[in-house]
Every structure is written in structure tokens, then in C-alpha cells.
Design an enzyme around this catalytic site. Structure first.
Site, mmCIF file in Angstrom:
data_model
loop_
_atom_site.group_PDB
_atom_site.id
_atom_site.type_symbol
_atom_site.label_atom_id
_atom_site.label_comp_id
_atom_site.label_asym_id
_atom_site.label_seq_id
_atom_site.Cartn_x
_atom_site.Cartn_y
_atom_site.Cartn_z
ATOM 1 N N CYS A 116 0.797 -1.241 0.000
ATOM 2 C CA CYS A 116 0.000 0.000 0.000
ATOM 3 C C CYS A 116 0.825 1.284 0.000
ATOM 4 O O CYS A 116 0.716 2.094 -0.914
ATOM 5 C CB CYS A 116 -0.941 -0.010 1.191
HETATM 6 C C1 UGA Z 1 -1.524 0.418 5.500
HETATM 7 C C2 UGA Z 1 -2.338 1.376 6.387
HETATM 8 O O1 UGA Z 1 -1.788 1.397 7.712
HETATM 9 C C3 UGA Z 1 -3.821 0.953 6.424
HETATM 10 O O2 UGA Z 1 -4.552 1.911 7.176
HETATM 11 C C4 UGA Z 1 -4.355 0.903 4.994
HETATM 12 O O3 UGA Z 1 -5.692 0.487 4.949
HETATM 13 C C5 UGA Z 1 -3.521 -0.092 4.200
HETATM 14 O O4 UGA Z 1 -2.131 0.346 4.210
HETATM 15 C C6 UGA Z 1 -4.070 -0.110 2.796
HETATM 16 O O5 UGA Z 1 -3.995 0.911 2.104
HETATM 17 O O6 UGA Z 1 -4.688 -1.114 2.426
HETATM 18 P P1 UGA Z 1 -0.362 -1.966 5.888
HETATM 19 O O7 UGA Z 1 0.399 -1.670 4.650
HETATM 20 O O8 UGA Z 1 -1.020 -3.286 6.055
HETATM 21 O O9 UGA Z 1 -1.522 -0.860 6.114
HETATM 22 O O10 UGA Z 1 0.663 -1.891 7.095
HETATM 23 P P2 UGA Z 1 1.174 -0.850 8.197
HETATM 24 O O11 UGA Z 1 1.010 -1.486 9.517
HETATM 25 O O12 UGA Z 1 0.604 0.492 8.022
HETATM 26 O O13 UGA Z 1 2.754 -0.830 7.883
HETATM 27 C C7 UGA Z 1 3.273 -0.442 6.605
HETATM 28 C C8 UGA Z 1 4.788 -0.417 6.644
HETATM 29 O O14 UGA Z 1 5.258 0.677 7.416
HETATM 30 C C9 UGA Z 1 5.444 -1.676 7.267
HETATM 31 O O15 UGA Z 1 6.553 -2.044 6.467
HETATM 32 C C10 UGA Z 1 5.904 -1.207 8.639
HETATM 33 O O16 UGA Z 1 7.033 -1.912 9.098
HETATM 34 C C11 UGA Z 1 6.249 0.244 8.347
HETATM 35 N N1 UGA Z 1 6.186 1.121 9.537
HETATM 36 C C12 UGA Z 1 5.010 1.344 10.166
HETATM 37 C C13 UGA Z 1 7.340 1.751 9.981
HETATM 38 O O17 UGA Z 1 8.445 1.576 9.399
HETATM 39 N N2 UGA Z 1 7.273 2.598 11.058
HETATM 40 C C14 UGA Z 1 6.096 2.851 11.694
HETATM 41 O O18 UGA Z 1 6.100 3.643 12.670
HETATM 42 C C15 UGA Z 1 4.947 2.175 11.255
#
Ligand code: UGA
Length: 422
Positions: free
Chosen positions: A264
Site C-alpha cells: 500500500c
Molecule cells: C496500511 C495502512 O496502515 C492501512 O490503514 C491501509 O488500509 C492499508 O495500508 C491499505 O492501504 O490497504 P499496511 O500496509 O497493512 O496498512 O501496514 P502498516 O502497519 O501500516 O505498515 C506499513 C509499513 O510501514 C510496514 O513495512 C511497517 O514496518 C512500516 N512502519 C510502520 C514503519 O516503518 N514505522 C512505523 O512507525 C509504522
């Protein structure tokens, strides 16, 4: 309500099963026979905590089919949950959306009653009005806003927490100015206590991009500041803890480290950037967020080189999935890192509780360890790339550990411990 869902992927299956839990009858329309059989056998075609239990419980209210005509004929509302991948240049590929809209249109031609089409897929602003509704009208020979309506109701489900997120939303976005459509959707979400934000179709579509892009920018900001903090001998997590106490800033999504991956954030930021450029705007902040994210794995190389020459050494990669609790490696930081380590002449040994099979498809030449313990034992240096819980309890005695995801317990046993941004 009687609901059909187009697309039995991650969003479609979770949305369908959760809507069934709310008491609705759900038909999931899929082209993949394996997924259809799996859903009809009450086994989710993907892993998501809590989903299997919910499907077992509500199995009598969920079925899957490849027959879109019957699905549209026998339901009142259709959710479009198909993928919107990136093209080579980062812009959005609407092929699946167009196909879904055309199929819904063809099916609607034979239906006498009003039908509501709800778009959950992430689509650039203007898509519902200028692509989806006209295609449905063309194929059904019916009038938008009279015989059918199209509205936007973006999803905010995180992989690994999707069922929880479905039932605990911060807000529900309803993009429509059509009273008939709003009434139906409000009825569907009546059991939720969060705010329901009503706006135009275009605005709702934009809210989804802005939400994902803002979070991606926040992570890249955390990483840029994290790199500087590290150079100054400061723990960036303490910095963000303090800064995040300002209610205007907030404490969440400041986890500095290797950066963001998944299906995403990288895709949506790139699509918004391309959209801006197509309007003659330079999207400088989005560009910077992507550049920082693409370069972040290089900090691992710099830190490793402080302690060992990488060439010829066995580097253990702990974690391959883009985040824990999934086997998804799309845009995972492990891919950039392993490519870079291989080009530096490292020998790679990798371990992930769920994602090794997927990873081997991209890097068939690398060795995979049979357990995280074996990996640590057999490596000259270990890099933590995904924060799986089991990595907290490993014995890292005598090892050089570079940690990209803040498994602080590793510091207790490692002979050398370096955090990427702390
Ligand atoms: C993301 C959004 O959080 C959802 O709200 C949205 O619905 C979804 O995309 C989508 O568009 O379908 P997702 O990709 O499943 O969800 O995962 P996240 O938990 O948001 O993490 C994304 C990435 O960011 C991961 O690689 C995680 O490790 C990284 N991340 C997250 C960080 O590096 N630092 C942070 O503080 C948080």
C-alpha cells in the site's frame, strides 16, 4: 442486507466475512477457483488473525462464486474490492477496476431494482465519477443516480490487524452526495460508534491517499531524523516519545528503522506523486519520502562495515516479510537489503517464520535456515529486518547484531549491538 463483493483478495475476504458477522448475507465473486473452493469450505484463502474463526462462525452467511450475474441479481449492494496495482512509472493501473465496472454493468442490464455500488479499492480522485459510473451506465444501459449509484467507502485495514481494524475504525468515510446511497450505507454501519464522515466522492477518494501518504511521510521523517540522531549518539525513539507528547504531533507511526514496505504505502505515495505531476505539480515531499525510504537499508551496510568486511561473510537476515504476522514480501525492505548485501559479496542465510517460500521465488540462490536459532548460530553477523516476536528471545551471544526494527532484548546478549536509528 444482501451484499456481493467483487474480489476475494485480502480486502474483499476480510470485508465480506466481517459484514457477515454483522448479520448480512455475503456473496464473494472471484475468478480464482482455488479461492472460491477455499471460502466455500470455510477456510480463508489468506492468513489474517481471527478471520478463520469468523468464517467458521458465519459460514452459513458467506459463499463464493464466479457467477457475477447471479451475485448482482440476488444482492442489493456490491462492494468493489479489486486490486489497483502500479504501472512501471508508478501511476495507478485501473484495469481490474474497469473490468469489474463493466461486469457489474452487464449484470445490471437484466436487473429491474436499484443497486448500490460501493468502491473500497484505493482509486485516484475522480475514478468513481469518471471511470466506474460511466462504465456501469454504458454496459447496463441505465442511469447513474437513478437506477444505480456509485459511492466511495475507502478501507483502512492493516494487514495482520485487519479484522480488529474492521470492527474498531477511527472513522468511516462515506463519499457520496446521493441521499439514497447514504441512507443504505448508514444502515449498514449502524452498529459502529465512530464518527461517520460524509463528503463528495472525489474527497473520499483523496482522503484514502492522504491517509496513507501522510503516514508514509511520517515514517520517512522519523527515519531521516533517526539517522541524524544516531550520528549524534541520540536514541531517536526517546526523541519521538518526547516530541509525540505534543498533541499536535502524536506518538504513533514514529517507529524509525528500515522504512516502510507492503502493497500500500509505496504504491499509493507513487500514484499520488504521478497524479500531481500529471497536473503540472512537483510533489517534492512525496518524492523525498520515497527517496528516503529507498535508501534506508544502506544504513545497515554502513553499520556492518564498522565491524566486519562484508565480502565473503555469512550475513544472517532475521525476517523477510514486510511486517510481522504475514507472509507478504511485497516491497519488503528485506529485498533491497539482500540485493545490496549480495552486491557487496556477502553470503546470505535467511529466516522468516512465514515468508521464506515467497522470498525464495525472488532469490532462489540464497540459503534459508530451518530456525531462527540455527540462523544466529551459523552467521558471522545478524541483521533484524522484521520484528517477529520470536526474535526477542534468541540468544545472540558472541554475535554482531544490526537491528532495523528495535528488538531491544538483542542488546542484552549480543557482543556488538547497533540499532539503525538508535
Ligand atoms: C496500511 C495502512 O496502515 C492501512 O490503514 C491501509 O488500509 C492499508 O495500508 C491499505 O492501504 O490497504 P499496511 O500496509 O497493512 O496498512 O501496514 P502498516 O502497519 O501500516 O505498515 C506499513 C509499513 O510501514 C510496514 O513495512 C511497517 O514496518 C512500516 N512502519 C510502520 C514503519 O516503518 N514505522 C512505523 O512507525 C509504522
Amino acid at each position: 442486507m444482501k451484499i456481493s463483493i467483487i474480489g476475494g483478495g485480502y480486502v474483499g475476504t476480510v470485508t465480506g466475512v466481517c459484514l457477515a458477522e454483522l448479520g448480512n448475507d455475503v456473496t464473494i465473486v472471484e475468478i480464482d477457483r482455488k479461492k472460491i473452493d477455499s471460502i466455500n469450505s470455510k477456510i480463508p484463502p489468506l492468513f489474517e488473525p481471527g478471520l478463520k474463526e469468523l468464517l467458521e462462525k458465519n459460514g452459513h452467511r458467506v459463499d463464493a462464486t464466479d457467477d457475477i450475474n447471479t451475485a448482482i441479481e440476488t444482492t442489493d449492494v456490491t462492494f468493489i474490492c479489486v486490486g489497483t496495482p502500479s504501472r512501471e512509472d508508478g501511476s495507478i493501473d485501473l484495469a481490474y477496476i474497469e473490468k469489474a465496472a463493466a461486469s457489474i454493468g452487464k449484470a445490471l442490464e437484466k436487473k429491474a431494482q436499484y443497486h448500490l455500488v460501493v468502491v473500497k479499492s484505493t482509486v485516484i480522485p475522480g475514478t468513481c465519477d469518471s471511470v466506474i459510473a460511466p462504465l456501469i451506465a454504458e454496459y447496463s444501459k441505465k442511469q447513474a443516480g437513478v437506477d444505480f449509484s456509485v459511492c466511495s467507502n475507502p478501507e483502512f485495514l492493516r494487514e495482520g490487524r485487519a479484522v480488529y481494524d474492521f470492527f474498531h475504525p477511527d472513522r468511516i468515510i462515506l463519499g457520496s452526495e446521493d441521499p439514497q446511497c447514504i441512507q443504505v450505507l448508514q444502515g449498514l454501519y449502524t452498529q459502529f460508534s465512530c464518527p461517520v464522515f460524509k463528503c463528495s466522492l472525489k474527497t473520499a477518494e483523496m482522503i484514502k491517499y492522504v491517509s496513507n501518504s501522510f503516514l508514509a511521510v511520517k515514517i520517512s521523517f522519523a527515519n531521516e531524523i533517526g539517522n541524524l540522531s544516531k550520528a549524534l549518539g541520540i536514541d531517536s525513539y526517546k526523541v519521538f516519545e518526547g516530541a509525540g507528547m505534543d498533541s499536535r504531533i502524536g506518538p504513533l507511526f514514529f517507529n524509525a528503522g528500515l522504512g516502510f514496505g507492503g502493497s500500500c504505502f509505496p504504491k499509493d505515495v507513487a500514484a499520488l506523486q504521478r497524479l500531481g505531476e500529471s497536473k503540472g505539480l512537483k510533489m517534492m515531499l512525496l518524492d523525498a519520502a520515497l527517496k528516503i525510504n529507498r535508501g534506508q537499508h544502506k544504513t545497515v551496510i554502513t553499520l556492518l562495515e564498522r565491524y566486519i568486511p562484508i565480502k565473503g561473510k555469512k550475513i544472517g537476515i532475521l525476517g523477510l516479510a514486510f511486517k510481522p504476522d504475514t507472509d507478504d514480501i511485497r516491497e519488503a525492505k528485506s529485498i533491497d537489503l539482500v540485493s545490496s548485501l549480495l552486491s557487496h559479496g556477502a553470503k546470505i542465510v535467511a529466516y522468516d517464520p512465514m515468508a521464506m517460500d515467497q522470498f525464495r521465488k525472488i532469490f532462489p540462490e540464497i540459503n534459508c535456515a530451518s530456525s531462527s536459532r540455527d540462523l544466529v548460530r551459523d552467521s558471522d553477523a545478524v541483521v533484524i529486518v522484521t520484528e517477529w516476536k520470536e526474535f526477542e528471545d534468541l540468544d545472540y551471544s558472541g554475535k554482531i547484531v544490526v537491528d532495523g526494527r528495535r528488538i531491544l532484548k538483542a542488546r542484552d546478549t549480543a557482543s556488538v549491538y547497533e540499532g539503525v536509528c538508535w
